[in-house]
Each structure stands twice: as C-alpha cells, then as structure tokens.
Design a protein around this motif. Sequence first.
Motif, PDB file in Angstrom:
ATOM      1  N   THR A  37      45.772  33.265  34.555  1.00 48.79           N
ATOM      2  CA  THR A  37      46.336  33.295  35.911  1.00 48.79           C
ATOM      3  C   THR A  37      45.814  34.506  36.682  1.00 48.79           C
ATOM      4  N   PHE A  38      45.646  35.627  35.986  1.00 51.86           N
ATOM      5  CA  PHE A  38      45.084  36.823  36.628  1.00 51.86           C
ATOM      6  C   PHE A  38      43.677  36.536  37.137  1.00 51.86           C
ATOM      7  N   ALA A  39      42.830  35.994  36.265  1.00 51.06           N
ATOM      8  CA  ALA A  39      41.445  35.702  36.652  1.00 51.06           C
ATOM      9  C   ALA A  39      41.382  34.659  37.755  1.00 51.06           C
ATOM     10  N   SER A  40      42.284  33.684  37.692  1.00 49.46           N
ATOM     11  CA  SER A  40      42.285  32.612  38.690  1.00 49.46           C
ATOM     12  C   SER A  40      42.556  33.155  40.084  1.00 49.46           C
ATOM     13  N   TYR A  41      43.631  33.949  40.198  1.00 48.25           N
ATOM     14  CA  TYR A  41      43.958  34.398  41.545  1.00 48.25           C
ATOM     15  C   TYR A  41      43.041  35.518  42.017  1.00 48.25           C
ATOM     16  N   ALA A  42      42.496  36.282  41.077  1.00 49.84           N
ATOM     17  CA  ALA A  42      41.458  37.249  41.465  1.00 49.84           C
ATOM     18  C   ALA A  42      40.265  36.513  42.070  1.00 49.84           C
ATOM     19  N   ALA A  43      39.924  35.359  41.492  1.00 46.05           N
ATOM     20  CA  ALA A  43      38.812  34.565  42.022  1.00 46.05           C
ATOM     21  C   ALA A  43      39.116  34.021  43.408  1.00 46.05           C
ATOM     22  N   PHE A  44      40.378  33.621  43.647  1.00 44.52           N
ATOM     23  CA  PHE A  44      40.758  33.177  44.996  1.00 44.52           C
ATOM     24  C   PHE A  44      40.507  34.291  46.006  1.00 44.52           C
ATOM     25  N   HIS A  45      40.946  35.502  45.671  1.00 48.27           N
ATOM     26  CA  HIS A  45      40.767  36.605  46.614  1.00 48.27           C
ATOM     27  C   HIS A  45      39.303  37.018  46.737  1.00 48.27           C
ATOM     28  N   ALA A  46      38.557  36.932  45.648  1.00 45.05           N
ATOM     29  CA  ALA A  46      37.130  37.254  45.729  1.00 45.05           C
ATOM     30  C   ALA A  46      36.418  36.312  46.689  1.00 45.05           C
ATOM     31  N   GLN A 144      43.120  26.520  49.290  1.00 49.95           N
ATOM     32  CA  GLN A 144      43.526  27.771  48.646  1.00 49.95           C
ATOM     33  C   GLN A 144      45.042  27.943  48.637  1.00 49.95           C
ATOM     34  N   SER A 145      45.744  27.257  49.509  1.00 44.68           N
ATOM     35  CA  SER A 145      47.197  27.408  49.578  1.00 44.68           C
ATOM     36  C   SER A 145      47.886  26.971  48.294  1.00 44.68           C
ATOM     37  N   ALA A 146      47.248  26.113  47.520  1.00 43.28           N
ATOM     38  CA  ALA A 146      47.865  25.651  46.270  1.00 43.28           C
ATOM     39  C   ALA A 146      47.806  26.706  45.173  1.00 43.28           C
ATOM     40  N   GLY A 147      46.940  27.693  45.321  1.00 42.43           N
ATOM     41  CA  GLY A 147      46.746  28.665  44.255  1.00 42.43           C
ATOM     42  C   GLY A 147      47.966  29.504  43.957  1.00 42.43           C
ATOM     43  N   TRP A 148      48.551  30.099  45.002  1.00 47.61           N
ATOM     44  CA  TRP A 148      49.643  31.033  44.779  1.00 47.61           C
ATOM     45  C   TRP A 148      50.893  30.393  44.183  1.00 47.61           C
ATOM     46  N   PRO A 149      51.422  29.303  44.745  1.00 50.51           N
ATOM     47  CA  PRO A 149      52.603  28.709  44.124  1.00 50.51           C
ATOM     48  C   PRO A 149      52.363  28.284  42.684  1.00 50.51           C
ATOM     49  N   CYS A 150      51.145  27.864  42.370  1.00 48.88           N
ATOM     50  CA  CYS A 150      50.840  27.438  41.001  1.00 48.88           C
ATOM     51  C   CYS A 150      50.884  28.616  40.028  1.00 48.88           C
ATOM     52  N   VAL A 151      50.192  29.715  40.353  1.00 49.95           N
ATOM     53  CA  VAL A 151      50.148  30.828  39.400  1.00 49.95           C
ATOM     54  C   VAL A 151      51.515  31.499  39.274  1.00 49.95           C
ATOM     55  N   VAL A 152      52.281  31.585  40.368  1.00 59.37           N
ATOM     56  CA  VAL A 152      53.616  32.181  40.290  1.00 59.37           C
ATOM     57  C   VAL A 152      54.542  31.294  39.467  1.00 59.37           C
ATOM     58  N   PRO A 202      30.430  34.175  45.076  1.00 61.32           N
ATOM     59  CA  PRO A 202      31.864  34.019  44.795  1.00 61.32           C
ATOM     60  C   PRO A 202      32.284  32.547  44.667  1.00 61.32           C
ATOM     61  N   ALA A 203      31.608  31.645  45.394  1.00 60.33           N
ATOM     62  CA  ALA A 203      31.924  30.222  45.288  1.00 60.33           C
ATOM     63  C   ALA A 203      31.661  29.708  43.877  1.00 60.33           C
ATOM     64  N   PHE A 204      30.546  30.123  43.300  1.00 56.47           N
ATOM     65  CA  PHE A 204      30.223  29.712  41.926  1.00 56.47           C
ATOM     66  C   PHE A 204      31.251  30.266  40.942  1.00 56.47           C
ATOM     67  N   VAL A 205      31.675  31.510  41.136  1.00 53.04           N
ATOM     68  CA  VAL A 205      32.624  32.146  40.219  1.00 53.04           C
ATOM     69  C   VAL A 205      33.946  31.402  40.202  1.00 53.04           C
ATOM     70  N   ILE A 206      34.511  31.088  41.381  1.00 55.21           N
ATOM     71  CA  ILE A 206      35.817  30.440  41.403  1.00 55.21           C
ATOM     72  C   ILE A 206      35.729  29.006  40.887  1.00 55.21           C
ATOM     73  N   ALA A 207      34.622  28.319  41.152  1.00 50.82           N
ATOM     74  CA  ALA A 207      34.468  26.958  40.648  1.00 50.82           C
ATOM     75  C   ALA A 207      34.365  26.950  39.121  1.00 50.82           C
ATOM     76  N   ALA A 208      33.604  27.896  38.571  1.00 50.75           N
ATOM     77  CA  ALA A 208      33.464  27.972  37.114  1.00 50.75           C
ATOM     78  C   ALA A 208      34.802  28.281  36.448  1.00 50.75           C
ATOM     79  N   VAL A 212      37.519  26.282  33.617  1.00 50.32           N
ATOM     80  CA  VAL A 212      38.183  26.932  32.486  1.00 50.32           C
ATOM     81  C   VAL A 212      39.690  26.690  32.536  1.00 50.32           C
ATOM     82  N   VAL A 213      40.277  26.788  33.730  1.00 49.75           N
ATOM     83  CA  VAL A 213      41.717  26.564  33.894  1.00 49.75           C
ATOM     84  C   VAL A 213      42.091  25.137  33.506  1.00 49.75           C
ATOM     85  N   ILE A 214      41.340  24.160  33.972  1.00 52.99           N
ATOM     86  CA  ILE A 214      41.641  22.761  33.664  1.00 52.99           C
ATOM     87  C   ILE A 214      41.596  22.502  32.164  1.00 52.99           C
TER      88      ILE A 214
END
Length: 484
Positions: A37-46, A144-152, A202-208, A212-214
Amino acid sequence: MEAAAAAPPPHGGPRAAAGGAPARGLGRHEYAVLALTFASYAAFHASRKPPSIVKAVLSAEWAPFSGARGPHRLGELDVAFLSAYALAMFAAGHLADRADLRRLLGTAMLASGAACAALGAAYFLDVHALAFFAAAQVASGVVQSAGWPCVVAVMGNWFGYASKRGTIMGVWNSHTSVGNIAGSVLAAAVLEFGWGWSFLVPAFVIAALGVVVIVFLVAHPSEAGLEVQAMEVEMNGDGGEEVELLGEDKKEAQANEDDELEMEMGSQLPRAIGFFEAWRLPGVVPFAFCLFFSKLVAYTFLYWLPFYIRNNAVAGQFLSHKASGILSIVFDIGGVLGGISAGFLSDAIGARAVTSVLFLFLSIPALIVYRTYGSISMHHNIGLMFLSGYFVNGPYSLITTTVATDLGTQDAIKGNSRALATVSAIIDGTGSVGAALGPLLTGYISTRGWNNVFFMLIVSISLAILFLIRLAKDEIVTKLSTRS
C-alpha cells in the motif's frame, strides 16, 4: 473486520493452529500490506509530480502555455485534474466499500499510468491543444480517485484497531512525500531529454506496480485464512489482537460446508454505510473542512513550488529547471518527518485535533519566514523550506490517515470496517476540492506577486484552525477532567 476467538502470541510470533501445528502470526502479512500500500500510493503521487516539474519549461516554450496567459492556463490544467479527482472521490469511496479492493486498486493504477503516459505523448506527437491536456488531466483525476479510499480501507482492515495507529499511520503516510520526492527526481532527471519523458517514466512505474498489486495484495485478513475477532480489544499487547490462523484441517472442513452455512456467514458481514449517514458521524464535518484548507496549502506547494523556485532568485541567482525540481524535494522531506511527528505526538497525548491545530498554527510563521528570508542563501532556502514542509504536511498527513481511520471505526458505527472507505473518501474528497482551488488561484494570483500567494496560504491555514478549535477545546477539557 470479521471477528474470532483465540489469544495470539506476541505480535507476529508463532502459535498453534487448529490441528496443533505451529502457525505464523499476522506479522508477515502486515509487513507485506504496509509495503504494497505504501508503494502503491507513493506511485500515485509520483505520477502527479511531472506537471509541476515541467511547468517552467511549458511556460517558456510550449503553446498554449507560453506567453502572458501561460500561468493562468497551467493553473486551469491543475484544476482540471484536481476537480475531477475531488468529485470522483466521493463515488470512489462508495465503490471501494463494496468492491474487491485488490482489483479496484490495481486497475486504478494501470489506468493512471495510461493517463500519465497520454500527457507525455503530447510532446512526441507535437500536440498543442489545451483541450487535449485538460481531457487527459480529467481522466487522470477520475481514475486516481480510487487509490486513496482503497489503500486506507486496506490499512483499516489490518490496522484499524492498533493502539499506536497514529504512529503507524504517520510513518505509512510518508508515502505521499516519498512519492513526491521520487516523482520529482524521476521527472527532473529525464527532463533534459524532452519533457514528455518526465511523464512516461512515472507512468511506467505506477503501471508496473499496479500489476504487482493485482497479483500479490491481500486486502483483508480473511483472504489470508485469518479470522480477526474481538476487535474492541486494542492491539497493545494486553491480550493483543485476537487472531487465529486456520489449520489445513479446519480449512478443509470449511470448504465442505453447505450453501446454507455460507449464506449465514455472508449475512453476518456489516452493511456498507450510506454516504449521508457517514457525513453525520461525529467529527467528520469539522475535520473534512479543516482538510479543505489544509490540503489547499499542501497542494499549492505540490504543483507550484518548482515554478516558484525557478522564478525567484536564491542568493541573486536563478536556478535551472532541473535544479529547481530537485531542490523542491526538501519540502517533501520535511513533510515526511512532519507526518511521522504529528502521528507520534497525537498518540502520546491522545488528542488528534490539538495536534493538528498546533502544527497548523506553527506553519504560519514558518511560511512567513520562508518567503521573507528564503532568498538570502541556499542554506536559508533549504532550512526554511524544510521547516515549512514539516508543519504544513503534519496535519494534512494526520487527518487523511489516522483521523479518517478513527472516524471510520468509531463506536457510533460499532466498528463497521465497511464504513472506512466512505468516511476517508468524504474527508479526502472535501480536502481535494480545496486542493483544486489552491493551484487554480495561485495561477492567477502569482501574476500579481508571490506575496499575495503567501497571504492566501496564511488565510487558508487560519480558516483550517477555526474548524478544529471546538474539537481541540473539547479534547483539552476531557484530558483535564480525567486527570482531576
């Protein structure tokens, strides 16, 4: 979270499972959830940082952002993303309380990568239509709006009853600043090859990471064969978190249960709370509107700080585009420590509102001093920027994580974990409306002088404090009454 009955060993240690065989505790799963979850939301902000890094380049050489109206249009581009993000956030929270969190989060990350890559493609395809940039930003905001409610919600499932969740969430929420730092470094490092690369990397990083999350994310203890019970007992070592790891024989027995038992178990799940019902929960409204103004300030720095540094001399010299982008990460480094400190302090004194008010109050002189003396030398600039990030991001971090978790699992809803995504979306969605307003206003106000921008930020912080004054007072009165 679902409930169950057997006292565990010390956190993360082995204990006997149903068949008497040793079984591992919850520790390794928690660490994996924290990391993903840390890496996921860091990627959203990146993936949100490239627009701020390339602002100065676009305003200098890329139509329609060059020319006298360039800053206005850049501000409008920011608001296209943030307004779409804010509006979609409310629906995303509602959806996250009902959807498969792992799939929803992973899909949102893949879609965010595609939207970020579309902006980068504009450079290579020589696109100059404002409508294209705005459409890409709107699409990015929605997904991107789905990211925060999911990780929290995932964090709430695993850590919602931890006695030190302020500290845990404070450390975990440094993903925001870490993502900003990573995004700034990545975008600035490849800027010399063309600003399109600042989006594509950054687009490649968040997609990759979405892939991993899935594949690997475990969104709820039950998905790992764990039942968590007696959640009114805090995870503080006194009886500990009530955790049971199902043995193989017990799993097989459950697999052979008939449909009637499965229906009975399904009916025991808490219902997802309604949107308007969540708004009426104690504390939601004041913290949501406090975050409106607090996030307005934080996102003004997120989107405009590199531009500000580039256009304001330090020790009589103007920095390059790349140097400005790299230097701006100092604000986020301060934000990392500020968020951790706010979480630790709020745990120590047991007062979230008081902690938030304290940090907000101290951020006012920090911003005044940074604006006044930040240009004297590079040392002054770095030190005062760090201090500003420390106090500005402290309450923003605390409210979006620990406070949202507190409110989403409070006694008023009897620990219904399926309310957490809705509550966090309401708080962060309201804050995101302010986040949209700040960069937009900055685009217009900055053309009349940066002193006016800083005045706007100080007024916003003052309004944020006003929304929490009553709650802070109640916390102080409660603390004094319990001591007497």
